[in-house]
Design a protein around this motif. Structure first.
Motif, PDB file in Angstrom:
ATOM      1  N   PRO A 289      12.809   8.321  14.284  1.00 13.03           N
ATOM      2  CA  PRO A 289      11.561   8.384  14.782  1.00 13.03           C
ATOM      3  C   PRO A 289      10.787   9.623  14.804  1.00 13.03           C
ATOM      4  N   GLN A 290      11.604  10.589  15.435  1.00 14.00           N
ATOM      5  CA  GLN A 290      11.227  11.801  15.451  1.00 14.00           C
ATOM      6  C   GLN A 290      10.620  12.438  14.010  1.00 14.00           C
ATOM      7  N   TRP A 291      11.517  12.295  12.906  1.00 10.17           N
ATOM      8  CA  TRP A 291      11.480  12.925  11.555  1.00 10.17           C
ATOM      9  C   TRP A 291      10.575  11.836  10.862  1.00 10.17           C
ATOM     10  N   LEU A 292      10.326  10.810  11.171  1.00 13.81           N
ATOM     11  CA  LEU A 292       9.160   9.832  10.487  1.00 13.81           C
ATOM     12  C   LEU A 292       7.994  10.231  10.911  1.00 13.81           C
ATOM     13  N   GLU A 293       7.693  10.640  12.121  1.00 18.90           N
ATOM     14  CA  GLU A 293       6.303  10.877  12.813  1.00 18.90           C
ATOM     15  C   GLU A 293       6.147  12.412  12.633  1.00 18.90           C
ATOM     16  N   SER A 294       7.168  13.258  12.329  1.00 18.92           N
ATOM     17  CA  SER A 294       6.742  14.827  12.336  1.00 18.92           C
ATOM     18  C   SER A 294       5.634  15.070  11.063  1.00 18.92           C
ATOM     19  N   ASP A 295       4.988  16.197  11.383  1.00 20.04           N
ATOM     20  CA  ASP A 295       4.233  16.656  10.205  1.00 20.04           C
ATOM     21  C   ASP A 295       4.876  16.912   8.963  1.00 20.04           C
TER      22      ASP A 295
ATOM     23  N   GLN B 176       0.725  -1.193   0.078  1.00 22.46           N
ATOM     24  CA  GLN B 176      -0.122  -0.053  -0.153  1.00 22.46           C
ATOM     25  C   GLN B 176       0.878   1.261   0.066  1.00 22.46           C
ATOM     26  N   GLN B 177       2.291   1.115   0.367  1.00 19.36           N
ATOM     27  CA  GLN B 177       2.935   2.330   0.472  1.00 19.36           C
ATOM     28  C   GLN B 177       3.614   2.484  -0.998  1.00 19.36           C
ATOM     29  N   GLN B 178       3.557   3.777  -1.134  1.00 21.43           N
ATOM     30  CA  GLN B 178       4.293   4.202  -2.181  1.00 21.43           C
ATOM     31  C   GLN B 178       5.591   3.882  -2.520  1.00 21.43           C
ATOM     32  N   ASP B 179       6.280   3.470  -3.523  1.00 21.30           N
ATOM     33  CA  ASP B 179       7.680   3.280  -3.825  1.00 21.30           C
ATOM     34  C   ASP B 179       8.385   4.642  -4.141  1.00 21.30           C
ATOM     35  N   VAL B 180       9.380   4.816  -3.320  1.00 22.20           N
ATOM     36  CA  VAL B 180      10.035   6.177  -3.332  1.00 22.20           C
ATOM     37  C   VAL B 180      11.403   6.206  -3.561  1.00 22.20           C
ATOM     38  N   ARG B 181      12.052   4.730  -4.031  1.00 21.61           N
ATOM     39  CA  ARG B 181      13.499   4.585  -4.348  1.00 21.61           C
ATOM     40  C   ARG B 181      13.803   5.191  -5.435  1.00 21.61           C
ATOM     41  N   ALA B 182      15.024   5.504  -5.634  1.00 25.58           N
ATOM     42  CA  ALA B 182      15.767   6.212  -6.938  1.00 25.58           C
ATOM     43  C   ALA B 182      17.026   5.839  -6.656  1.00 25.58           C
ATOM     44  N   TYR B 183      17.746   5.385  -7.949  1.00 23.23           N
ATOM     45  CA  TYR B 183      19.180   5.128  -7.699  1.00 23.23           C
ATOM     46  C   TYR B 183      19.991   5.803  -8.689  1.00 23.23           C
ATOM     47  N   ALA B 184      20.972   6.261  -8.253  1.00 27.13           N
ATOM     48  CA  ALA B 184      22.167   6.853  -9.225  1.00 27.13           C
ATOM     49  C   ALA B 184      22.764   5.972 -10.058  1.00 27.13           C
TER      50      ALA B 184
ATOM     51  N   ILE C 288       5.992  14.891  -1.663  1.00 24.80           N
ATOM     52  CA  ILE C 288       4.640  14.603  -2.388  1.00 24.80           C
ATOM     53  C   ILE C 288       4.612  12.958  -2.605  1.00 24.80           C
ATOM     54  N   ALA C 289       5.305  12.635  -1.542  1.00 26.34           N
ATOM     55  CA  ALA C 289       5.208  11.131  -1.290  1.00 26.34           C
ATOM     56  C   ALA C 289       5.392  10.670   0.145  1.00 26.34           C
ATOM     57  N   ASP C 290       5.059   9.364   0.329  1.00 24.77           N
ATOM     58  CA  ASP C 290       5.580   8.909   1.771  1.00 24.77           C
ATOM     59  C   ASP C 290       6.705   8.801   2.196  1.00 24.77           C
ATOM     60  N   ARG C 291       6.896   8.679   3.388  1.00 18.24           N
ATOM     61  CA  ARG C 291       8.238   8.640   3.945  1.00 18.24           C
ATOM     62  C   ARG C 291       8.711   7.210   4.127  1.00 18.24           C
ATOM     63  N   ALA C 292       9.716   6.560   3.690  1.00 16.04           N
ATOM     64  CA  ALA C 292      10.249   5.121   4.020  1.00 16.04           C
ATOM     65  C   ALA C 292      11.580   5.018   4.665  1.00 16.04           C
ATOM     66  N   THR C 293      11.885   3.994   5.250  1.00 20.46           N
ATOM     67  CA  THR C 293      13.299   4.087   6.128  1.00 20.46           C
ATOM     68  C   THR C 293      13.695   2.769   6.167  1.00 20.46           C
ATOM     69  N   TRP C 294      15.109   2.602   6.278  1.00 21.99           N
ATOM     70  CA  TRP C 294      15.592   1.421   6.260  1.00 21.99           C
ATOM     71  C   TRP C 294      16.902   1.552   6.933  1.00 21.99           C
ATOM     72  N   PRO C 295      17.587   0.622   7.853  1.00 20.75           N
ATOM     73  CA  PRO C 295      18.842   0.634   8.349  1.00 20.75           C
ATOM     74  C   PRO C 295      20.165   0.394   7.470  1.00 20.75           C
ATOM     75  N   LEU C 296      21.112   1.246   7.948  1.00 18.63           N
ATOM     76  CA  LEU C 296      22.217   1.178   6.928  1.00 18.63           C
ATOM     77  C   LEU C 296      23.599   0.301   7.446  1.00 18.63           C
ATOM     78  N   GLN C 297      24.208  -0.198   6.615  1.00 18.27           N
ATOM     79  CA  GLN C 297      25.160  -1.166   6.961  1.00 18.27           C
ATOM     80  C   GLN C 297      26.197  -1.440   6.026  1.00 18.27           C
ATOM     81  N   GLN C 298      27.517  -1.898   6.375  1.00 20.66           N
ATOM     82  CA  GLN C 298      28.356  -2.337   5.393  1.00 20.66           C
ATOM     83  C   GLN C 298      28.447  -3.927   5.607  1.00 20.66           C
TER      84      GLN C 298
END
Length: 374
Positions: free
Chosen positions: A210-216, A41-49, A238-248
């Motif tokens: 969490p603060q910036w995901l939940e902020s207006d 149900q969530q819009q896919d906001v991914r973009a790749y360089a 103009i789109a939803d916010r998505a998040t994921w953890p970063l790792q190497q």
């Protein structure tokens, strides 16, 4: 009569589908495992360089998206947390673009259509018997674990927040990035050279996410506008916010034999084999380079060698690990450097950015590396 396959690809993402098309072009019979997935149900906001090398392989497969979904980056501006900055431009490198910012859903659709019409590729719901199993399932691959491969993960204390913005001012094909004590903000141009849309990738300290995901939306865009120093004027989500953890991360083995099946082997590619920090946008470029290298090694094999031949697969593994090592070290080093908030570290890294901006040949070499031209 049972269908026989040369290669079974587990994972039907961008790398998996690209590999399937490359192998099919070499007349290999490919099974692509793509189990049905529930519609998100969530819009896919991914973009790749994507760099020039990635663009070339996708164009050769007739899978490059339309112009509005693949925006050329004609310049890049990187700002430090004091007064250091680095700038790149396509004209000084004598190239059409430094990279292209590609909308992920558009690229996935092109690849899916190409696979659908490729008679050498069969979509299957579950893994099937094949001489070679290629694992392209991504960073959380269950098959990699099933094969007993150790995946060494170095988690960063950061998550990425991604979304899309509409900007008051046109982006002009410029990719912009700001390093700040709280994280790294990238605004990537989309919607064509004169577009007003940007893809956002904001790498933040985990505690702030969490603060910036939940902020207006107003507070969120106001903060981004402040970090970006009003470079693109008023910003609108103009789109939803998505998040994921970063790792190497990197797998200790990228290929091996199937247990109790001497005539079958497996190999890893893409995020199933390695992860890097997204600050330079090289993750998918590395994965597509894996697909190209594996397809080339199999295409150049002696006629009597099976695709499962471990000598070939270890050649691929050595080549790709050698290519990955300097990129992984560079991304990890930059992340560690800019994660330190102390004033002496700020001064050191901004001094380094100024020196790099004036470095001439080194700067040009780094640009060509990122573009996939070396």
């Amino acid at each position: 009569m049972a269908q026989t396959f040369d290669v079974c690809i587990r994972g039907a993402g961008i790398v998996g589908r690209t590999l399937a098309l490359l192998l099919a072009r070499e007349r290999l019979r490919v099974a692509l495992v793509a189990p049905p997935q529930a519609r998100s149900q969530q819009q896919d906001v991914r973009a790749y360089a994507l760099n020039a090398s990635s663009r070339a392989v996708l164009q050769s497969l007739r899978c490059w998206p339309d112009d509005e979904d693949a925006t050329p980056v004609v310049g890049m501006q990187v700002f430090g947390d004091l007064d250091g900055q680095v700038q790149f431009d396509a004209a000084s490198q004598d190239v059409e673009a430094l990279a292209w910012i590609v909308d992920v859903p558009a690229l996935e659709q092109r690849l899916a259509e190409a696979v659908r019409y490729q008679p050498q590729v069969e979509i299957v719901k579950e893994p099937v018997e094949a001489a070679l199993t290629a694992v392209c399932e991504g960073r959380s691959s269950s098959t990699r674990a099933e094969f007993g491969v150790e995946f060494t993960v170095t988690p960063y204390p950061q998550h990425a927040i991604a979304t899309r913005l509409n900007c008051e001012l046109p982006h002009g094909g410029i990719a912009r990035q700001w390093f700040t004590p709280e994280g790294i903000l990238a605004l990537l141009p989309m919607g064509g050279p004169e577009g007003h849309e940007v893809a956002v990738v904001w790498s933040l300290e985990q505690a702030l996410v969490p603060q910036w995901l939940e902020s207006d939306e107003e507070n969120f865009t106001t903060r981004l506008q402040a970090i970006s120093q009003d470079a693109l004027g008023q910003l609108e989500m103009i789109a939803d916010r998505a998040t994921w953890p970063l790792q190497q991360a990197v797998a200790d083995r990228w290929c091996g034999p199937f247990a109790q099946k001497s005539n079958q082997s497996w190999v890893l590619a893409g995020d199933a084999a390695h992860n890097v920090h997204p600050l330079a946008g090289q993750g998918l470029n590395l994965g597509l380079a894996d697909a190209q290298a594996l397809a080339r090694v199999l295409q150049e094999r002696d006629y009597w060698r099976s695709p499962a031949d471990l000598k070939l697969l270890r050649q691929y593994e050595r080549e790709r690990k050698a290519a990955l090592a300097p990129m992984g070290l560079a991304m990890d080093g930059l992340q560690q450097l800019f994660a330190r908030p102390e004033v002496p570290m700020q001064m050191l890294r901004n001094w380094g950015m100024k020196g790099f901006e004036r470095s001439g040949l080194l700067k040009s070499w780094m640009a060509k590396q990122a573009m996939g031209l070396l």
